[in-house]
Design an enzyme around this catalytic site. Structure first.
Site, mmCIF file in Angstrom:
data_model
loop_
_atom_site.group_PDB
_atom_site.id
_atom_site.type_symbol
_atom_site.label_atom_id
_atom_site.label_comp_id
_atom_site.label_asym_id
_atom_site.label_seq_id
_atom_site.Cartn_x
_atom_site.Cartn_y
_atom_site.Cartn_z
ATOM 1 N N LYS A 16 64.900 41.504 -52.977
ATOM 2 C CA LYS A 16 64.022 40.597 -53.465
ATOM 3 C C LYS A 16 62.412 41.477 -53.225
ATOM 4 O O LYS A 16 61.510 40.932 -53.690
ATOM 5 C CB LYS A 16 63.806 39.379 -52.691
ATOM 6 C CG LYS A 16 63.464 39.591 -51.212
ATOM 7 C CD LYS A 16 63.351 38.089 -50.622
ATOM 8 C CE LYS A 16 64.602 37.480 -50.446
ATOM 9 N NZ LYS A 16 64.572 36.181 -49.606
ATOM 10 N N SER A 25 76.280 38.816 -26.402
ATOM 11 C CA SER A 25 75.267 39.163 -27.531
ATOM 12 C C SER A 25 74.298 40.168 -27.103
ATOM 13 O O SER A 25 73.795 40.071 -25.997
ATOM 14 C CB SER A 25 74.499 37.811 -27.827
ATOM 15 O OG SER A 25 73.721 38.329 -28.957
ATOM 16 N N TYR A 74 66.346 29.116 -29.988
ATOM 17 C CA TYR A 74 66.000 28.804 -31.430
ATOM 18 C C TYR A 74 65.150 27.568 -31.694
ATOM 19 O O TYR A 74 65.726 26.366 -31.336
ATOM 20 C CB TYR A 74 67.263 28.712 -32.457
ATOM 21 C CG TYR A 74 68.101 29.945 -32.679
ATOM 22 C CD1 TYR A 74 67.467 30.959 -31.738
ATOM 23 C CD2 TYR A 74 69.439 30.006 -33.080
ATOM 24 C CE1 TYR A 74 68.288 32.196 -32.106
ATOM 25 C CE2 TYR A 74 70.159 31.075 -33.055
ATOM 26 C CZ TYR A 74 69.405 32.250 -32.656
ATOM 27 O OH TYR A 74 70.397 33.357 -32.739
ATOM 28 N N ASP A 86 76.273 28.867 -35.840
ATOM 29 C CA ASP A 86 75.707 29.638 -34.658
ATOM 30 C C ASP A 86 74.439 29.129 -34.295
ATOM 31 O O ASP A 86 73.460 29.180 -35.286
ATOM 32 C CB ASP A 86 75.735 30.983 -35.196
ATOM 33 C CG ASP A 86 75.330 31.803 -33.881
ATOM 34 O OD1 ASP A 86 75.929 32.131 -33.003
ATOM 35 O OD2 ASP A 86 73.912 32.416 -33.977
ATOM 36 N N PRO A 140 73.017 40.174 -41.612
ATOM 37 C CA PRO A 140 74.121 41.183 -42.325
ATOM 38 C C PRO A 140 73.349 41.409 -43.748
ATOM 39 O O PRO A 140 73.798 42.225 -44.530
ATOM 40 C CB PRO A 140 75.023 40.082 -42.461
ATOM 41 C CG PRO A 140 74.526 38.663 -42.548
ATOM 42 C CD PRO A 140 73.438 38.699 -41.423
ATOM 43 N N GLY A 158 71.693 33.243 -42.613
ATOM 44 C CA GLY A 158 70.677 32.252 -42.417
ATOM 45 C C GLY A 158 70.078 32.047 -43.878
ATOM 46 O O GLY A 158 70.095 33.051 -44.504
#
Length: 327
Positions: free
Chosen positions: A217, A150, A53, A48, A208, A283
């Site tokens: 983290k 989207s 981007y 994707d 997600p 990602g």
């Protein structure tokens, strides 16, 4: 990797997708190549991207890598158009802009077609039927094989999908919709997801892992190499560092400890297997991180874990989303 149908179409995609939001900006050519090869070797197909981007660099880099690293025929390429770097008009869904943007995307990607082409966001200043006509023209011309949307809210998605099903002429059925969805952001369950399920539209969740927060983290501090420590990405992470998110992350960590897996695997497996989800878009900064995400393929969460995570992260959805007689 298991393949799933994208909505009510014949197109099948890997049930984890590879996102390229940071390619060409934070991710260089070397790391991008390692990730694409790792993803492909694991059986991943859905990649994707979007024309904005990296100001087009993500598409260009993906196109360069497809030339010699991974066969184009093995990938399902999804890109988006409609977001514009204009402070006075953030979204442009005009037929003129969208079709020109698609041609530019194809040139950067070095391909004659994209598998799925999404309108990046709803444009209130353009008639919806004009925006949708651009999708029809893209598919009828062969420049896109499937079309989606989207960041449309529930009524916008339902209106668009219904128009495509009911309007006269040859219309392109919407295959997919992409929105943020995770244990930290379940807003799509209010109206978007029920509409998508009813209309046969596959959901492609972005972020997600709750913008990285669900990996746990950030439980004790902000790692110096994380997005939360990045000058341009810290504001993106900050909304999910509150007390509510902390309680959900603690629950994810507890589930992970009990299953002897990582919090990342628990959070990703949860969203991957939600009703209506086709493929979460993940990602990563490098191949090592991506490998950790892809390891979720072997994990299915026990029902009792799913129920516990559902309970701790449940958003407040009352009237009119629930049956009024139960309130």
């Amino acid at each position: 990797m298991e393949q799933r149908h994208l909505g009510r179409t014949g197109l099948r995609v890997s049930r984890i997708g590879l996102g390229t939001l940071t390619w060409g900006r934070d991710v260089d050519e070397h790391d991008a190549a390692d990730m694409l090869k790792t993803f492909w070797e694991a059986g991943g197909t859905l990649v994707d991207t979007a024309d904005v981007y990296g100001d087009g660099e993500a598409e260009y880099l993906l196109g360069q890598l497809m030339e010699g690293l991974v066969p184009r025929r093995d990938l399902v390429i999804s890109t988006k158009a409609g977001s514009v770097p204009d402070p006075d008009r953030r979204f442009n869904g005009s037929r003129s802009h969208l079709l020109a943007a698609l041609d530019a995307s194809l040139a950067r990607l070095g391909t004659d077609y994209v598998d799925v082409w999404h309108v990046h966001a709803y444009d209130p200043d353009t008639p919806l039927e004009e925006t949708l006509q651009a999708l029809d023209l893209a598919v009828s011309s062969g420049r896109a094989r499937y079309a989606g949307i989207s960041n449309f809210c529930g009524w916008q998605l339902a209106k668009a999908a219904t128009w495509q099903l009911a309007a006269p002429g040859t219309r392109t059925r919407l295959a997919s919709t992409q929105l943020e969805y995770s244990l930290l952001q379940r807003g799509v369950e209010r109206e978007v997801l029920p509409a998508a399920l009813d209309l046969g539209i596959g959901l492609l969740p972005s972020s997600p892992l709750g913008r990285g927060v669900l990996t746990a983290k950030y439980r004790n501090s902000t790692p110096p190499d994380s997005r939360g420590a990045s000058e341009h990405l810290a504001p993106f992470v900050a909304p999910y560092l509150d007390d509510t998110a902390s309680r959900i992350v603690d629950a994810v960590q507890t589930a992970a400890d009990g299953l002897a897996v990582t919090p990342l695997q628990v959070a990703l497996a949860w969203v991957r297997d939600r009703p209506g989800v086709a493929a979460p878009i993940v990602g990563a900064r490098n191949a090592r991180q991506l490998t950790g995400a892809l390891s979720v393929e072997a994990l299915s969460l026990p029902d009792e874990i799913c129920r516990a995570l559902d309970d701790v992260s449940a958003p407040v959805h009352r009237y009119p989303d629930h049956d009024w007689s139960t309130l």
